[in-house]
Design an enzyme around this catalytic site. Sequence first.
Site, PDB file in Angstrom:
ATOM      1  N   THR A 136      -3.097  61.225 103.307  1.00  0.00           N
ATOM      2  CA  THR A 136      -1.985  61.125 102.997  1.00  0.00           C
ATOM      3  C   THR A 136      -0.987  60.744 103.767  1.00  0.00           C
ATOM      4  O   THR A 136      -0.775  61.248 105.010  1.00  0.00           O
ATOM      5  CB  THR A 136      -1.282  63.036 102.267  1.00  0.00           C
ATOM      6  OG1 THR A 136      -0.224  63.164 101.884  1.00  0.00           O
ATOM      7  CG2 THR A 136      -2.091  63.815 103.655  1.00  0.00           C
ATOM      8  N   ASP A 137       0.366  60.751 103.049  1.00  0.00           N
ATOM      9  CA  ASP A 137       1.946  60.116 103.964  1.00  0.00           C
ATOM     10  C   ASP A 137       2.170  62.110 104.864  1.00  0.00           C
ATOM     11  O   ASP A 137       2.706  61.638 105.486  1.00  0.00           O
ATOM     12  CB  ASP A 137       3.003  59.948 103.444  1.00  0.00           C
ATOM     13  CG  ASP A 137       3.333  60.634 101.986  1.00  0.00           C
ATOM     14  OD1 ASP A 137       2.409  61.728 101.676  1.00  0.00           O
ATOM     15  OD2 ASP A 137       3.771  59.975 101.043  1.00  0.00           O
ATOM     16  N   GLU A 138       1.305  62.762 103.847  1.00  0.00           N
ATOM     17  CA  GLU A 138       1.905  64.189 104.551  1.00  0.00           C
ATOM     18  C   GLU A 138       1.493  64.296 106.234  1.00  0.00           C
ATOM     19  O   GLU A 138       2.437  65.414 106.955  1.00  0.00           O
ATOM     20  CB  GLU A 138       1.708  65.091 103.054  1.00  0.00           C
ATOM     21  CG  GLU A 138       1.908  65.413 102.764  1.00  0.00           C
ATOM     22  CD  GLU A 138       2.019  66.281 101.540  1.00  0.00           C
ATOM     23  OE1 GLU A 138       1.740  67.987 102.323  1.00  0.00           O
ATOM     24  OE2 GLU A 138       2.357  66.527 100.216  1.00  0.00           O
ATOM     25  N   TYR A 162      -2.417  72.133 104.656  1.00  0.00           N
ATOM     26  CA  TYR A 162      -3.176  71.269 104.052  1.00  0.00           C
ATOM     27  C   TYR A 162      -2.820  69.918 105.207  1.00  0.00           C
ATOM     28  O   TYR A 162      -3.887  68.869 105.296  1.00  0.00           O
ATOM     29  CB  TYR A 162      -2.538  71.225 102.592  1.00  0.00           C
ATOM     30  CG  TYR A 162      -3.115  70.212 102.302  1.00  0.00           C
ATOM     31  CD1 TYR A 162      -3.634  69.166 101.268  1.00  0.00           C
ATOM     32  CD2 TYR A 162      -1.378  68.591 102.317  1.00  0.00           C
ATOM     33  CE1 TYR A 162      -4.100  68.080 101.370  1.00  0.00           C
ATOM     34  CE2 TYR A 162      -1.491  67.601 101.518  1.00  0.00           C
ATOM     35  CZ  TYR A 162      -2.966  67.075 101.231  1.00  0.00           C
ATOM     36  OH  TYR A 162      -3.446  65.775 100.800  1.00  0.00           O
ATOM     37  N   LYS A 166      -5.388  67.475 106.474  1.00  0.00           N
ATOM     38  CA  LYS A 166      -5.681  65.834 106.576  1.00  0.00           C
ATOM     39  C   LYS A 166      -5.546  65.575 107.935  1.00  0.00           C
ATOM     40  O   LYS A 166      -6.235  64.248 108.005  1.00  0.00           O
ATOM     41  CB  LYS A 166      -4.946  66.230 105.309  1.00  0.00           C
ATOM     42  CG  LYS A 166      -5.008  66.286 103.941  1.00  0.00           C
ATOM     43  CD  LYS A 166      -6.508  65.309 103.465  1.00  0.00           C
ATOM     44  CE  LYS A 166      -6.566  63.950 102.971  1.00  0.00           C
ATOM     45  NZ  LYS A 166      -7.743  64.043 102.296  1.00  0.00           N
TER      46      LYS A 166
HETATM   47  P1  NAD Z   1      -7.366  66.641  93.520  1.00  0.00           P
HETATM   48  O1  NAD Z   1      -7.496  68.285  93.835  1.00  0.00           O
HETATM   49  O2  NAD Z   1      -7.091  66.730  92.563  1.00  0.00           O
HETATM   50  O3  NAD Z   1      -9.185  66.973  93.709  1.00  0.00           O
HETATM   51  C1  NAD Z   1     -10.077  66.574  94.618  1.00  0.00           C
HETATM   52  C2  NAD Z   1     -11.735  66.564  94.085  1.00  0.00           C
HETATM   53  O4  NAD Z   1     -12.590  67.009  95.423  1.00  0.00           O
HETATM   54  C3  NAD Z   1     -11.679  67.579  92.723  1.00  0.00           C
HETATM   55  O5  NAD Z   1     -12.578  66.907  92.428  1.00  0.00           O
HETATM   56  C4  NAD Z   1     -12.889  68.325  93.734  1.00  0.00           C
HETATM   57  O6  NAD Z   1     -13.926  69.295  92.970  1.00  0.00           O
HETATM   58  C5  NAD Z   1     -13.524  67.790  94.706  1.00  0.00           C
HETATM   59  N1  NAD Z   1     -13.868  68.456  95.942  1.00  0.00           N
HETATM   60  C6  NAD Z   1     -13.177  69.942  96.661  1.00  0.00           C
HETATM   61  N2  NAD Z   1     -14.034  70.250  97.502  1.00  0.00           N
HETATM   62  C7  NAD Z   1     -14.773  69.805  97.835  1.00  0.00           C
HETATM   63  C8  NAD Z   1     -16.052  69.458  98.397  1.00  0.00           C
HETATM   64  N3  NAD Z   1     -16.475  70.119  99.936  1.00  0.00           N
HETATM   65  N4  NAD Z   1     -17.680  68.978  97.963  1.00  0.00           N
HETATM   66  C9  NAD Z   1     -17.351  68.098  97.639  1.00  0.00           C
HETATM   67  N5  NAD Z   1     -16.395  67.150  96.289  1.00  0.00           N
HETATM   68  C10 NAD Z   1     -15.171  68.651  97.073  1.00  0.00           C
HETATM   69  O7  NAD Z   1      -7.291  65.866  94.736  1.00  0.00           O
HETATM   70  P2  NAD Z   1      -6.515  64.470  94.543  1.00  0.00           P
HETATM   71  O8  NAD Z   1      -4.799  64.603  94.069  1.00  0.00           O
HETATM   72  O9  NAD Z   1      -7.664  64.062  93.353  1.00  0.00           O
HETATM   73  O10 NAD Z   1      -6.917  63.712  95.990  1.00  0.00           O
HETATM   74  C11 NAD Z   1      -8.247  62.994  96.221  1.00  0.00           C
HETATM   75  C12 NAD Z   1      -7.304  63.179  98.019  1.00  0.00           C
HETATM   76  O11 NAD Z   1      -7.179  62.219  97.911  1.00  0.00           O
HETATM   77  C13 NAD Z   1      -7.708  63.868  98.701  1.00  0.00           C
HETATM   78  O12 NAD Z   1      -7.864  63.939  99.658  1.00  0.00           O
HETATM   79  C14 NAD Z   1      -6.359  63.844  98.643  1.00  0.00           C
HETATM   80  O13 NAD Z   1      -5.344  64.390 100.450  1.00  0.00           O
HETATM   81  C15 NAD Z   1      -5.951  62.432  99.469  1.00  0.00           C
HETATM   82  N6  NAD Z   1      -4.502  62.555  97.993  1.00  0.00           N
HETATM   83  C16 NAD Z   1      -3.379  62.924  97.610  1.00  0.00           C
HETATM   84  C17 NAD Z   1      -2.232  62.106  97.127  1.00  0.00           C
HETATM   85  C18 NAD Z   1      -1.823  62.657  95.517  1.00  0.00           C
HETATM   86  O14 NAD Z   1      -0.823  62.936  95.440  1.00  0.00           O
HETATM   87  N7  NAD Z   1      -2.573  63.532  94.830  1.00  0.00           N
HETATM   88  C19 NAD Z   1      -1.377  61.419  97.960  1.00  0.00           C
HETATM   89  C20 NAD Z   1      -2.040  60.803  98.622  1.00  0.00           C
HETATM   90  C21 NAD Z   1      -3.337  61.237  99.685  1.00  0.00           C
HETATM   91  O1  DAU Z   2       2.636  62.966  99.695  1.00  0.00           O
HETATM   92  C1  DAU Z   2       1.515  63.378  99.114  1.00  0.00           C
HETATM   93  C2  DAU Z   2       0.900  64.126  98.724  1.00  0.00           C
HETATM   94  O2  DAU Z   2       1.428  64.285  97.053  1.00  0.00           O
HETATM   95  C3  DAU Z   2      -1.036  65.104  98.621  1.00  0.00           C
HETATM   96  O3  DAU Z   2      -1.059  64.552 100.356  1.00  0.00           O
HETATM   97  C4  DAU Z   2      -0.596  66.603  98.369  1.00  0.00           C
HETATM   98  O4  DAU Z   2      -2.049  66.269  98.468  1.00  0.00           O
HETATM   99  C5  DAU Z   2      -0.797  66.543  96.665  1.00  0.00           C
HETATM  100  O5  DAU Z   2      -0.795  67.317  96.045  1.00  0.00           O
HETATM  101  C6  DAU Z   2       1.071  66.294  97.051  1.00  0.00           C
HETATM  102  O6  DAU Z   2       1.511  66.868  97.651  1.00  0.00           O
HETATM  103  P1  DAU Z   2       3.415  67.687  97.232  1.00  0.00           P
HETATM  104  O7  DAU Z   2       3.642  69.106  98.283  1.00  0.00           O
HETATM  105  O8  DAU Z   2       4.480  66.514  97.683  1.00  0.00           O
HETATM  106  O9  DAU Z   2       3.349  67.694  95.627  1.00  0.00           O
HETATM  107  P2  DAU Z   2       3.629  69.370  94.372  1.00  0.00           P
HETATM  108  O10 DAU Z   2       2.989  67.998  93.170  1.00  0.00           O
HETATM  109  O11 DAU Z   2       2.951  70.309  95.068  1.00  0.00           O
HETATM  110  O12 DAU Z   2       5.300  69.553  95.335  1.00  0.00           O
HETATM  111  C7  DAU Z   2       5.763  68.255  95.006  1.00  0.00           C
HETATM  112  C8  DAU Z   2       7.187  68.111  94.967  1.00  0.00           C
HETATM  113  O13 DAU Z   2       7.889  69.147  94.134  1.00  0.00           O
HETATM  114  C9  DAU Z   2       7.444  69.039  96.209  1.00  0.00           C
HETATM  115  O14 DAU Z   2       8.465  68.995  96.811  1.00  0.00           O
HETATM  116  C10 DAU Z   2       7.707  70.169  95.763  1.00  0.00           C
HETATM  117  C11 DAU Z   2       7.757  70.805  94.615  1.00  0.00           C
HETATM  118  N1  DAU Z   2       7.661  71.285  93.579  1.00  0.00           N
HETATM  119  C12 DAU Z   2       6.279  71.346  93.041  1.00  0.00           C
HETATM  120  C13 DAU Z   2       5.706  72.351  92.157  1.00  0.00           C
HETATM  121  C14 DAU Z   2       4.499  72.559  91.797  1.00  0.00           C
HETATM  122  C15 DAU Z   2       8.592  72.247  93.100  1.00  0.00           C
HETATM  123  O15 DAU Z   2       9.909  71.513  93.110  1.00  0.00           O
HETATM  124  N2  DAU Z   2       8.221  73.310  92.173  1.00  0.00           N
HETATM  125  C16 DAU Z   2       6.494  73.004  92.047  1.00  0.00           C
HETATM  126  O16 DAU Z   2       6.447  74.131  90.602  1.00  0.00           O
END
Ligand code: NAD
Ligand code: DAU
Length: 360
Positions: A136-138, A162, A166
């Site tokens: 992630t970019d975080e 988180y 990561k």
């Molecule tokens: P998600 O929470 O939707 O899915 C995570 C999946 O991992 C789930 O299916 C869960 O059951 C599985 N999991 C969790 N713990 C596990 C374990 N111990 N063993 C096996 N499976 C397990 O997450 P996502 O949003 O799809 O993110 C997927 C990956 O991409 C993560 O590594 C996250 O850090 C990364 N990522 C997410 C975003 C985003 O915007 N969502 C952006 C950049 C990177």
């Molecule tokens: O940047 C990549 C990341 O993006 C991933 O690594 C994470 O797994 C993914 O969950 C996401 O993280 P964020 O914290 O950016 O996503 P989230 O959807 O939780 O929140 C997006 C933005 O919106 C953040 O600034 C917080 C804000 N927010 C979120 C929720 C849930 C609100 O203002 N209200 C809300 O109810």
Amino acid sequence: MNNNVILVTGGAGFIGANFVIAWLQAGLGTVVNLDKLTYAGNLDNLRSLKDHAQHVFVQGDIADRALVDALLAEHQPSAIVHFAAESHVDRSIHGPADFIQTNVVGTFQLLEATRAYWARLSAADRDAFRYLHVSTDEVYGSLDVDDPAFSETTAYAPNSPYSASKAASDHLVRAYHHTYGLPVLTTNCSNNYGAYQFPEKLIPLVIHNALAGKPLPIYGDGGNVRDWLYVNDHCSAIRRVLAAGRVGETYNIGGCNEKTNLQVVHTLCDILDTLQPAAHSYRDLITFVPDRPGHDRRYAIDASKIQQELGWQPAEDFESGMRKTVAWYLANQDWTDNITSGAYRQWLETNYAQRNKEPA
Ligand code: NAD
Ligand code: DAU
């Protein structure tokens, strides 16, 4: 090693499921999908693959070394794409332990199993094998309004449990390449949106609440900026890195779509006003709530390395991607309802409890 097989972890989650579906639709080979099915893992995300001959689903934990060893020995994958993680920042603030266990210890166990498997391959197969770590970019922390976007050389400065977990996993992956020569690739992507995103995340949560006539919670002043990428574009970037990325390198992935949270929510409300008109404007439901502790102000990705070196470009612009996304959630309200009503979890528990009672 079987060049027609990859192991995907976390393939029942949001991005993992989209990746597995696209991989199989493109006919790229068999996917062994290892997922623990935590609250975020949802077999309903994979319903379009029911009985697909090239999808092998295994419920299990990446931290279960014996299980991972057995899967690698049985299926002999030519690559591992590691999505599995605890992914929600707010949950990490309330309870970091699961994040350390899965994101750090789980990644470590997966790396250890992979290292042992990889060491037993022939020299040619060792060269061809790839371990792709999805991150992630975080990990880069927070930008001020005038700062340049994150590049692959930006120093790590994670701010939440988180992102710290990561970052730790990214460092382990890097170390396994540097120390043992494991052929790794790391991708750091910005915020994804699209189908099958768990409704705790901003975009699906706002769509769900809007349709239910509930408040749309905006943390703080709504001025925090995220750089949004349509999930299918993230998946195409991962495929590209897997196919052509240089071993040991990191690639930043992003869509050049910096938006404040308020802009995102306004866009969603305006699309909903058109597609599902209500008596009021959805914007009327916007409610400012207390900020997330330690809330990062701005993320932005400089994706020039993957664009120039690997020729990757996103296919979707923000407006069209958002319209597709809202249309998907409108057409699949049963998907969200199953999660929010607990019906899915109940089904899962019954189904797996039953299955585990049956003789193998
Ligand atoms: P998600 O929470 O939707 O899915 C995570 C999946 O991992 C789930 O299916 C869960 O059951 C599985 N999991 C969790 N713990 C596990 C374990 N111990 N063993 C096996 N499976 C397990 O997450 P996502 O949003 O799809 O993110 C997927 C990956 O991409 C993560 O590594 C996250 O850090 C990364 N990522 C997410 C975003 C985003 O915007 N969502 C952006 C950049 C990177
Ligand atoms: O940047 C990549 C990341 O993006 C991933 O690594 C994470 O797994 C993914 O969950 C996401 O993280 P964020 O914290 O950016 O996503 P989230 O959807 O939780 O929140 C997006 C933005 O919106 C953040 O600034 C917080 C804000 N927010 C979120 C929720 C849930 C609100 O203002 N209200 C809300 O109810």
